[in-house]
Design an enzyme around this catalytic site. Sequence first.
Site, PDB file in Angstrom:
ATOM      1  N   LYS A 103       0.820  -1.228   0.000  1.00 33.80           N
ATOM      2  CA  LYS A 103       0.000   0.000   0.000  1.00 33.80           C
ATOM      3  C   LYS A 103       0.854   1.278   0.000  1.00 33.80           C
ATOM      4  CE  LYS A 103      -4.005  -2.113   2.303  1.00 33.80           C
ATOM      5  NZ  LYS A 103      -4.986  -1.960   3.415  1.00 33.80           N
ATOM      6  N   TYR A 123     -12.341  -1.626  -3.917  1.00 36.63           N
ATOM      7  CA  TYR A 123     -12.854  -1.790  -2.556  1.00 36.63           C
ATOM      8  C   TYR A 123     -14.383  -1.666  -2.480  1.00 36.63           C
ATOM      9  CZ  TYR A 123      -8.352  -2.000  -0.090  1.00 36.63           C
ATOM     10  OH  TYR A 123      -7.139  -2.398   0.411  1.00 36.63           O
ATOM     11  N   ARG A 169      -1.933 -14.223   4.772  1.00 36.54           N
ATOM     12  CA  ARG A 169      -2.664 -13.546   5.845  1.00 36.54           C
ATOM     13  C   ARG A 169      -1.868 -13.641   7.162  1.00 36.54           C
ATOM     14  NH1 ARG A 169      -6.915 -10.246   4.574  1.00 36.54           N
ATOM     15  NH2 ARG A 169      -7.644 -10.597   6.686  1.00 36.54           N
ATOM     16  N   ARG A 223       2.570  -6.154   9.326  1.00 33.34           N
ATOM     17  CA  ARG A 223       1.838  -5.018   9.910  1.00 33.34           C
ATOM     18  C   ARG A 223       2.402  -4.623  11.278  1.00 33.34           C
ATOM     19  NH1 ARG A 223      -4.103  -6.899   7.710  1.00 33.34           N
ATOM     20  NH2 ARG A 223      -4.198  -5.542   5.877  1.00 33.34           N
ATOM     21  N   ASN A 228      -2.023   0.413   6.720  1.00 33.52           N
ATOM     22  CA  ASN A 228      -1.477  -0.821   7.293  1.00 33.52           C
ATOM     23  C   ASN A 228      -0.632  -1.628   6.309  1.00 33.52           C
ATOM     24  OD1 ASN A 228      -3.564  -1.753   5.765  1.00 33.52           O
ATOM     25  ND2 ASN A 228      -4.684  -2.727   7.434  1.00 33.52           N
ATOM     26  N   HIS A 247      -2.297  -5.338   1.600  1.00 34.09           N
ATOM     27  CA  HIS A 247      -3.597  -5.982   1.406  1.00 34.09           C
ATOM     28  C   HIS A 247      -3.335  -7.420   0.999  1.00 34.09           C
ATOM     29  CE1 HIS A 247      -7.576  -6.944  -0.267  1.00 34.09           C
ATOM     30  NE2 HIS A 247      -6.894  -7.533  -1.235  1.00 34.09           N
ATOM     31  N   GLU A 277      -9.661 -10.517  -7.564  1.00 32.51           N
ATOM     32  CA  GLU A 277      -8.666  -9.456  -7.380  1.00 32.51           C
ATOM     33  C   GLU A 277      -7.474  -9.611  -8.342  1.00 32.51           C
ATOM     34  OE1 GLU A 277      -9.893  -8.616  -2.722  1.00 32.51           O
ATOM     35  OE2 GLU A 277      -7.958  -9.520  -3.131  1.00 32.51           O
TER      36      GLU A 277
HETATM   37  P1  GDP Z   1      -7.891  -6.716   5.975  1.00 29.17           P
HETATM   38  O1  GDP Z   1      -8.487  -7.876   5.237  1.00 29.17           O
HETATM   39  O2  GDP Z   1      -7.044  -7.128   7.156  1.00 29.17           O
HETATM   40  O3  GDP Z   1      -7.135  -5.775   5.060  1.00 29.17           O
HETATM   41  O4  GDP Z   1      -9.094  -5.871   6.622  1.00 29.17           O
HETATM   42  P2  GDP Z   1     -10.573  -5.463   6.125  1.00 29.17           P
HETATM   43  O5  GDP Z   1     -10.971  -6.265   4.909  1.00 29.17           O
HETATM   44  O6  GDP Z   1     -11.463  -5.513   7.308  1.00 29.17           O
HETATM   45  O7  GDP Z   1     -10.424  -3.918   5.718  1.00 29.17           O
HETATM   46  C1  GDP Z   1      -9.863  -3.542   4.497  1.00 29.17           C
HETATM   47  C2  GDP Z   1      -8.962  -2.360   4.725  1.00 29.17           C
HETATM   48  O8  GDP Z   1      -9.737  -1.243   5.143  1.00 29.17           O
HETATM   49  C3  GDP Z   1      -7.925  -2.522   5.844  1.00 29.17           C
HETATM   50  O9  GDP Z   1      -6.771  -3.224   5.445  1.00 29.17           O
HETATM   51  C4  GDP Z   1      -7.625  -1.077   6.195  1.00 29.17           C
HETATM   52  O10 GDP Z   1      -6.710  -0.476   5.268  1.00 29.17           O
HETATM   53  C5  GDP Z   1      -8.982  -0.422   6.027  1.00 29.17           C
HETATM   54  N1  GDP Z   1      -9.683  -0.349   7.324  1.00 29.17           N
HETATM   55  C6  GDP Z   1     -10.263  -1.351   8.032  1.00 29.17           C
HETATM   56  N2  GDP Z   1     -10.799  -0.888   9.175  1.00 29.17           N
HETATM   57  C7  GDP Z   1     -10.552   0.458   9.192  1.00 29.17           C
HETATM   58  C8  GDP Z   1     -10.854   1.512  10.110  1.00 29.17           C
HETATM   59  O11 GDP Z   1     -11.472   1.311  11.156  1.00 29.17           O
HETATM   60  N3  GDP Z   1     -10.434   2.777   9.768  1.00 29.17           N
HETATM   61  C9  GDP Z   1      -9.755   3.013   8.601  1.00 29.17           C
HETATM   62  N4  GDP Z   1      -9.372   4.274   8.315  1.00 29.17           N
HETATM   63  N5  GDP Z   1      -9.463   2.051   7.711  1.00 29.17           N
HETATM   64  C10 GDP Z   1      -9.844   0.793   8.004  1.00 29.17           C
END
Ligand code: GDP
Length: 140
Positions: A11, A51, A87, A104, A114, A117, A128
């Site tokens: 990212k 997304y 993961r 991370r 973070n 992805h 994807e």
């Molecule tokens: P991942 O699969 O671990 O990447 O997590 P998710 O699928 O739940 O979320 C996708 C992405 O959205 C995350 O990697 C973060 O970059 C972002 N994200 C998730 N939760 C939050 C949040 O509470 N605040 C913000 N700003 N970004 C978030």
Amino acid sequence: MAIQRTFSIIKPDATRRNLTGAINAKFEAAGLRIVAQKRIQLTLAQAEAFYAVHSERPFFGELTEFMASAPIVAQILEGEDAIRKNREVMGATNPAEAEEGTIRKEFALSIGENSVHGSDAPETAAVEMAFFFSGLEIAG
Ligand code: GDP
């Protein structure tokens, strides 16, 4: 478990800090092979399309603006049990909850910024990978 492919993104927070090589070293140390990779900058519309599943989430605007804010490195990783392994090496979404040694934990700035992805299932991995790569771009 057979050899599997998964989709990964390094990212903008990580490309800005010149961490592409350090993150790739973590993938390779975990037994994941980088079989396709390209550095590109997404438009806001492309980030929103990628997304789309998160479009109802409160952080959607922040997330998509961040993803379009600087170059990303889109990748296909291959290996035994690649989706789960990736993961695992990524660590928890929130770096404060990520385990020692994960990408991370080591590199992420916040729950949003973070660093990486990674696809969470074979179905999302297939969608994807196809979003970013044509067959000709994958080395095998
Ligand atoms: P991942 O699969 O671990 O990447 O997590 P998710 O699928 O739940 O979320 C996708 C992405 O959205 C995350 O990697 C973060 O970059 C972002 N994200 C998730 N939760 C939050 C949040 O509470 N605040 C913000 N700003 N970004 C978030």
